[in-house]
Scaffold this motif. Sequence first.
Motif, PDB file in Angstrom:
ATOM      1  N   ARG A   1       1.016  -1.442   0.180  1.00  0.00           N
ATOM      2  CA  ARG A   1       0.162  -0.012  -0.129  1.00  0.00           C
ATOM      3  C   ARG A   1       0.807   1.238  -0.052  1.00  0.00           C
ATOM      4  NH1 ARG A   1      -3.840  -0.572   4.777  1.00  0.00           N
ATOM      5  NH2 ARG A   1      -2.008   0.005   5.779  1.00  0.00           N
ATOM      6  N   ALA A   2       1.968   1.335   0.624  1.00  0.00           N
ATOM      7  CA  ALA A   2       2.889   2.478   0.805  1.00  0.00           C
ATOM      8  C   ALA A   2       3.409   2.715  -0.669  1.00  0.00           C
ATOM      9  CB  ALA A   2       4.038   2.448   1.677  1.00  0.00           C
ATOM     10  N   ARG A   3       3.819   1.711  -1.297  1.00  0.00           N
ATOM     11  CA  ARG A   3       4.343   1.845  -2.664  1.00  0.00           C
ATOM     12  C   ARG A   3       3.221   2.334  -3.528  1.00  0.00           C
ATOM     13  NH1 ARG A   3       7.238  -3.431  -1.702  1.00  0.00           N
ATOM     14  NH2 ARG A   3       9.147  -2.851  -0.886  1.00  0.00           N
ATOM     15  N   THR A   4       1.749   1.967  -3.365  1.00  0.00           N
ATOM     16  CA  THR A   4       1.011   2.568  -4.263  1.00  0.00           C
ATOM     17  C   THR A   4       0.870   3.996  -4.166  1.00  0.00           C
ATOM     18  OG1 THR A   4      -0.124   0.475  -4.376  1.00  0.00           O
ATOM     19  CG2 THR A   4      -1.469   2.421  -4.701  1.00  0.00           C
ATOM     20  N   THR A   5       0.816   4.322  -2.636  1.00  0.00           N
ATOM     21  CA  THR A   5       0.798   5.668  -2.405  1.00  0.00           C
ATOM     22  C   THR A   5       1.983   6.404  -3.177  1.00  0.00           C
ATOM     23  OG1 THR A   5      -0.197   5.410  -0.425  1.00  0.00           O
ATOM     24  CG2 THR A   5       0.919   7.178  -0.595  1.00  0.00           C
ATOM     25  N   ALA A   6       3.161   5.810  -2.954  1.00  0.00           N
ATOM     26  CA  ALA A   6       4.316   6.456  -3.529  1.00  0.00           C
ATOM     27  C   ALA A   6       4.140   6.662  -5.064  1.00  0.00           C
ATOM     28  CB  ALA A   6       5.638   5.806  -3.254  1.00  0.00           C
ATOM     29  N   ARG A   7       4.023   5.827  -5.790  1.00  0.00           N
ATOM     30  CA  ARG A   7       3.514   5.959  -7.208  1.00  0.00           C
ATOM     31  C   ARG A   7       2.517   7.112  -7.567  1.00  0.00           C
ATOM     32  NH1 ARG A   7       3.901  -0.044  -6.776  1.00  0.00           N
ATOM     33  NH2 ARG A   7       5.925  -0.729  -7.998  1.00  0.00           N
ATOM     34  N   ALA A   8       1.583   7.056  -6.831  1.00  0.00           N
ATOM     35  CA  ALA A   8       0.670   8.215  -7.059  1.00  0.00           C
ATOM     36  C   ALA A   8       1.303   9.453  -7.024  1.00  0.00           C
ATOM     37  CB  ALA A   8      -0.540   8.139  -6.162  1.00  0.00           C
TER      38      ALA A   8
END
Length: 296
Positions: free
Chosen positions: A198-205
């Motif tokens: 989930r953290a990487r999803t946030t970072a990608r955004a």
Amino acid sequence: MTSETRETFGRVGIWNGALHTSGADTDGKKAIEEAVAEIEALGYGTLWLGGSPSPDDAAAIVDATSTLTVATGILSIWNHTAEEVAARISALAPDARDRLVLGLGVSHDALAPQYAKPYSAMVAYLDALDAADPSVGRGHRVLAALGPKMLKLASDRALGAHPYLVTAAHTAEAREALGPDALLAPELSVVLDTDLDRARTTARAMLAMYLQLPNYTGNLLRLGFTENDFDDGGSTRLLDALFALGDAERVKARAGEYFDAGADHVALQVVTADGGRAGLPLAEYRELADAFGDEL
């Protein structure tokens, strides 16, 4: 870096792009003033005003604080003339003026229609700041520098460099290019989430926009990443190199990697899931302050 500069900036700062008072309504200005007062009270050394702030934005935050160093991170040289910037800074009270650091950058071709010969344009801008009456000398400015030429200019004509979206490996290269005495204050984006997927999803955004800008992608390619690392918002390898993902202790450990590589100061940008950028994430600032403790 001199002991005076170290004391001015502190070890850890906050980078936030939502602290522009220009255009904000009364409630918005009040929320910003309350947020910066708490950031100051938490003990952070420097507050970096992100998102191409104006001189008026910077002046408002200086006026709303009493001890905090306030730095523009980064003011685009295409948006405001050197004469305009120098005049606005000179209008501040002397003690407030002493706490303001002018962070300058050349922005990007896609964001500045007049973008041309960025290095020469920066040199001319610094010349104009020197010639202003009163001047804004090298002791009150830093440059957003990524490549060797701009880093050398940051060392020669400013306190040092404030690189954005960089790895610890870049920090080591930047320290070598700057020499031992110049300030090196990289930005480090933070996602406080122990669910790493989930953290990487946030970072990608958050990262997606920056991967459209050649100044950043070119720098990452020089650091050994490939075009494949830019696909789908960024590879896991790229995200883990650019972000601090996890709990506050993990953020502290990641900041330590930048310090070990030669950083004097690290500016933490908290990124959240609500569109990729936090507005005023005070709970996260408190959590990070507790983790860093006396190291702030």
